[in-house]
Design a protein around this motif. Structure first.
Motif, short mmCIF file in Angstrom:
data_model
loop_
_atom_site.label_atom_id
_atom_site.label_comp_id
_atom_site.label_asym_id
_atom_site.label_seq_id
_atom_site.Cartn_x
_atom_site.Cartn_y
_atom_site.Cartn_z
N ALA A 1 0.86 -1.19 0.00
CA ALA A 1 0.00 0.00 0.00
C ALA A 1 0.89 1.23 0.00
CB ALA A 1 -0.88 0.01 1.24
N LYS A 2 0.39 2.33 -0.54
CA LYS A 2 1.10 3.60 -0.41
C LYS A 2 0.51 4.33 0.78
CE LYS A 2 2.74 4.45 -5.04
NZ LYS A 2 2.57 5.23 -6.28
N LEU A 3 1.38 4.86 1.62
CA LEU A 3 0.94 5.65 2.76
C LEU A 3 1.47 7.06 2.58
CD1 LEU A 3 1.65 3.23 5.79
CD2 LEU A 3 -0.39 3.36 4.37
N PRO B 1 -3.80 6.35 3.15
CA PRO B 1 -3.36 5.12 2.49
C PRO B 1 -4.16 4.87 1.22
CG PRO B 1 -4.54 4.65 4.56
CD PRO B 1 -4.74 6.08 4.25
#
Lengths: 356, 435
Positions: A245-247, A270
């Motif tokens: 995931a991108k946070l 996120p």
């Protein structure tokens, strides 16, 4: 109906010429394309192209005051349920007729809401069945609600989607909203020859590679996405990644809709790595380490905002350049997953960065 | 119903309870080879608490009481909107004593209670029964919209013997002249009441699996043979049940009585059994700690007389760190200052209407005690600040839909037959005299 009858009915439902066209096009001689689709071998620990992407259809949309509802269908799907860190494979049952899907949003801001949703299905004989749909991620739908549903046969069905009040924190102008139950009823026609005429896209060599297909776009239904980095409010502190995931971590300072009074507000937004799909139902905590000072750890609160969508944030006393911030994922997104998402966002190590 | 010899005896008996009627009762008599002693007619020997069942219920190896296996609830409306008179009371009391005389007061014999709703008492006094709050039913979760039951009265019949609940029901309706060899009075509940609805069911080892085999809508083979309830786990742990004293009204004219909540909950056992695995079911029914520590064997008997809920940890912490919180873990928050649970469960399952159902029947000193327990079960606070949803991973809420709710006053035995809202010494004497 007993199990053996269901098996018979399930076979009848998909048998004969109804299914033959669609599947023969794909080179399948049996119903296995969607009843038990192949699972890619050596799946990466992240978002990947599944073996198949099944088409979907829109039954319709409806509104109840400030909420919009959409109802979709597809082939019954295999999916994966997540309870804490426990993942289970949910296989298509012989009696499943279709995969019923739904989406709910605020009509004024087109913000997709993560609120539990039930579907009451009434057949022509007046028999009613109610099911609580699972919050879910799929490659072409992104975040939605869904479940495999068994219907007694072809015909018209009245389907009522209902949500309760939303408990999650929200910013203005949402604070007074989503406090009551809302529902929408749609009449749909289930006909195996139509339902199963949806496309099945085989991804061939792409299957198993990191990446995913584009989200389907529908004019009537807002996409379940969060904004790109360039459109986040305040100052972007860090773009991190965890469990694929991108946070994105940002800071809003001064007076804002995010906090009472004036001061810094730290948030984490996120999203999935490719289509910026929202990731609700996580728990996150932030630890801020400053030279000469004690570490402070605080839980971030899940919040809904018309611009940011679903995010996790906390007001701070202060944050200064040189502070080290670590974001711990206490619980990964508690949403069910279709093939392509079931190996992502499970093990999610903390991210750490220095404010500068 | 066929009554041929090819139907296995036990399966026949539970179907008979579901169907009811004199034919089913007659058929039962031939099938159930059991002799139930007649009941005492020393009326003073009966406890004043109608709900005093615990002393006569058998217990398992761990000391947990085993609830009666066969149940019938009769929802009754008085034919007349006027205030009952002494002869109405005499008729009702006489009918009740008829079945008590036929079957001994025991788990093999007959256990029965009579309760009254707020709408019954409203014919006497707009303030409801004296000395307690008996609120009309209402939705008890932000996401539910139940039908609200307002019959005048509910009779609960319970026995481990199928023919006893059936026979008692038929005799109360005046359909049989002699019951278990005991001549029945002329008086019948149908002289006074319309039977608005009937709910039937079962609880106890083996019955859920047997019913699943017969039902159209239950996942076959999913329910363990020894499971006492449809969701596969026991709910009757000594430590999660309060004493009868704890749920008994202590003062006022209805002292010795209790309040009763009856809800009808539909269960989505397809999701429960075919989409969740055992670990998830344990985590959601008890708590994640129990699933992780592998504390639960079978229906939970390995927990002994306790659900070990104190080992679960706090709900808020569990919800944030585990992403799931257990039903027992949430319910255990509703306890009094002596750490006693507030509600005494006497619930049972049913598949009689084709849908797996939990008839959640509980006794508590005040309806408010039930409301408090239900609020704890809702876990609404957890949904606000954790990955736990309003229903998803929030105990067993995902699998339950509340269809109906009703609140009742279960008076002491001396006031069980059509009590006034404000019983005085005079009315109680009149009731005694009429008996």
């Amino acid at each position: 109906m007993r199990r053996r009858d269901l098996l018979a009915a399930g076979g009848a439902l998909v048998g004969g010429s109804l299914m033959a066209g669609c599947l023969e096009r794909l080179g399948f001689q049996t119903q296995s394309a969607w009843r038990d689709p192949p699972l890619v071998e050596d799946r990466p620990d992240g978002v990947y192209y599944p073996a198949l992407v099944e088409g979907m259809g829109l039954y319709g949309t409806s509104t109840d005051r400030d909420l919009g509802f959409a109802l979709f269908y597809s082939f019954p799907h295999r999916f994966w349920n997540l309870t804490g860190s426990r993942r289970t494979k949910v296989v298509v049952r012989p009696e499943d007729s279709l995969h019923l899907m739904a989406s709910v949003w605020d009509t004024a801001t087109e913000t997709v809401l993560p609120v539990d949703l039930s579907a009451e299905i009434t057949d022509e004989a007046g028999e009613t069945k109610t099911t609580n749909l699972w919050p879910m991620l799929s490659p072409n739908m992104g975040f939605h609600y869904g479940d495999n549903v068994a219907l007694p046969g072809a015909g018209d069905y009245e389907i009522t989607l209902e949500v309760g009040p939303l408990q999650t924190d929200r910013t203005e102008p949402f604070s007074g909203q989503f406090r009551d139950r809302r529902s929408a009823t749609m009449t749909v026609h289930f006909d195996p020859s139509e339902t199963y005429a949806l496309d099945i896209e085989r991804l061939g060599e792409q299957a198993g590679k990191r990446g995913t297909v584009e989200l389907m776009e529908l004019e009537q239904v807002p996409a379940p996405t969060v904004p790109p980095a360039s459109e986040l409010p305040g100052r972007l502190l860090h773009e991190g990644g965890s469990g694929d995931a991108k946070l994105l971590v940002g800071l809003v300072d001064g007076e804002s809709r995010f906090r009472e009074g004036s001061g810094p507000y730290l948030y984490v937004s996120p999203r999935t790595p490719y289509n910026r799909v929202m990731l609700p139902r996580m728990s996150l905590a932030a630890t801020i380490e400053r030279d000469g000072g004690p570490n402070t750890t605080t839980d971030l609160r899940a919040t809904i905002d018309p611009e940011l969508g679903v995010f996790y944030g906390v007001p701070l006393e202060a944050i200064v350049n040189g502070d080290t911030v670590s974001i711990e994922v206490q619980t990964p997104p508690q949403v069910s997953r279709h093939d392509g998402y079931e190996t992502a966002f499970l093990e999610m190590p903390p991210i750490e960065f220095t404010v500068g | 119903m066929g009554s041929g010899p090819e139907i296995p005896r036990r399966e026949f008996l539970k179907s008979a309870v579901a169907i009811g009627g004199t034919a089913a009762f007659s058929a039962c008599l031939g099938r159930e080879e059991i002799s139930v002693p007649a009941g005492s007619t020393e009326w003073s020997s009966y406890p004043d608490r109608q709900h005093a069942w615990t002393d006569v219920l058998p217990r398992d190896d761990y000391g947990n009481t085993i609830p009666p296996r066969h149940r019938v609830l009769l929802f009754l409306n008085l034919d007349s909107a006027s205030v009952p008179d002494p002869s109405d009371r005499e008729t009702f009391e006489s009918a009740l004593r008829g079945v008590e005389a036929a079957y001994e007061r025991s788990a093999t014999g007959l256990l029965l209670t009579v309760s009254y709703s707020r709408s019954y008492f409203d014919r006497f006094d707009a303030d409801g029964p004296t000395g307690l709050e008996l609120p009309p039913p209402e939705p008890l979760a932000p996401f539910e919209d139940p039908q609200l039951d307002t019959p005048d009265a509910v009779i609960h019949l319970a026995s481990n013997t199928a023919q006893v609940v059936l026979g008692a029901e038929e005799a109360l309706k005046g359909e049989v002249g002699t019951l278990n060899g005991i001549e029945q009075p002329e008086a019948a509940i149908t002289d006074l009441f319309d039977i608005e609805r009937r709910r039937v069911g079962f609880v106890g080892e083996g019955l859920p699996a047997e019913n699943a085999r017969e039902s159209d809508t239950l996942p076959e083979d999913a329910i363990a043979e020894d499971a006492p309830m449809l969701m596969g786990f026991s709910s009757d742990f000594e430590s999660t049940q309060p004493t009868e004293d704890r749920v008994t009204i202590q003062s006022g004219p209805f002292a010795g009585g209790t309040t009763q909540h009856i809800s009808k909950l539909l269960l989505d056992l397809d999701q429960w059994y075919t989409q969740d695995d055992r670990w998830q079911r344990e985590a959601k029914m008890f708590c994640p700690h129990h699933a992780e520590a592998d504390l639960i064997e079978g229906a939970g008997d390995s927990l002994g007389a306790t659900s070990k809920v104190e080992e679960c940890g706090g709900t808020a912490e569990t919800a944030r760190e585990k992403g799931v919180v257990g039903h027992s873990q949430k319910a255990a928050q509703a306890r009094d200052e002596n750490d006693s649970p507030l509600i005494l469960r006497r619930d049972f399952n049913s598949t009689a209407e084709g849908v797996p159902t939990l008839h959640f029947l509980s006794l508590q000193r005040r309806i408010e005690d039930f409301v408090e327990t239900r609020e704890a079960m809702n876990g609404t606070d957890l949904a606000a600040d954790s990955p736990v949803g309003q229903r998803t991973n929030n105990g067993i809420l995902q699998y339950i839909r509340t269809e109906r709710r009703g609140n009742y006053l279960l008076p002491p035995r001396s006031l069980r037959a059509l009590p006034p809202a404000n019983p005085t010494a005079a009315t109680m004497e009149a009731t005694d005299a009429s008996a």
